[in-house]
Design a protein around this motif. Structure first.
Motif, PDB file in Angstrom:
ATOM      1  N   HIS A 165      30.368 -86.495 -11.926  1.00  0.00           N
ATOM      2  CA  HIS A 165      29.429 -87.471 -11.353  1.00  0.00           C
ATOM      3  C   HIS A 165      30.025 -88.074 -10.071  1.00  0.00           C
ATOM      4  O   HIS A 165      29.348 -88.166  -9.044  1.00  0.00           O
ATOM      5  N   HIS A 207      24.715 -84.808  -9.067  1.00  0.00           N
ATOM      6  CA  HIS A 207      25.287 -86.137  -9.337  1.00  0.00           C
ATOM      7  C   HIS A 207      24.451 -86.878 -10.387  1.00  0.00           C
ATOM      8  O   HIS A 207      24.979 -87.502 -11.298  1.00  0.00           O
ATOM      9  N   TYR A 239      27.728 -85.620  -1.884  1.00  0.00           N
ATOM     10  CA  TYR A 239      26.404 -85.858  -1.290  1.00  0.00           C
ATOM     11  C   TYR A 239      26.461 -86.964  -0.237  1.00  0.00           C
ATOM     12  O   TYR A 239      25.775 -86.896   0.781  1.00  0.00           O
TER      13      TYR A 239
END
Ligand SMILES: [Fe+2]
Length: 151
Positions: A42, A30, A49
């Motif tokens: 991104h 990211h 995450y």
């Protein structure tokens, strides 16, 4: 302590460390992804995450509920994890392919933990892990679709 409970604890620690490594890798991607598809990757790695990070604390607390200590140092997590970290700057597609490979390692580990937890009547842990298996199946679908070559 029951030997099977001990086995469950050991497997859960490995699954925990591997989940942590997977989370950190998605976060690393990211931060560092570059290229014309930057916004998509991104955001995609960002969602990934965050979802996985949301399970870390509860997973550690399931280890504590089994009367074991949760691993927390980088060295111990690295020692336990079946998933390796990444220090390379690769493109977004390669990042997604690596995460897909890791995700496919994580899912069978979680299935094994779930079955072990059930076998020693740890149904709360089994239910929690079952939800994680489903979450990682969704991640697998998205990573697979992202890395698929079409046309
Ligand atoms: Fe961010």
């Amino acid at each position: 302590m029951d030997e099977r409970v001990q086995e469950l604890i050991e497997e859960l620690k490995v699954a925990f460390a591997s989940t942590y490594a997977f989370y950190l890798k998605a976060h690393y991607y990211h931060w560092n992804v570059e290229g014309p598809d930057f916004p998509q990757y991104h955001e995609f790695f960002g969602n990934l995450y965050q979802e996985v990070y949301g399970a870390i604390d509860k997973m550690a607390e399931h280890i504590r509920a089994l009367d074991a200590y949760a691993p927390g140092s980088f060295s111990r997590l690295e020692e336990l994890s079946a998933i390796k970290g990444d220090d390379n700057i690769i493109n977004g597609l390669e990042m997604a392919a690596k995460l897909l490979e890791d995700n496919d390692k994580l899912t069978p580990m979680l299935i094994s933990v779930m079955k072990k937890a059930e076998s020693v009547d740890r149904y709360g842990t089994a239910n929690f892990i079952q939800d994680r298996i489903e979450a990682h199946r969704i991640h697998s679908w998205m990573l697979r679709s992202t890395t698929k070559r079409v046309g």
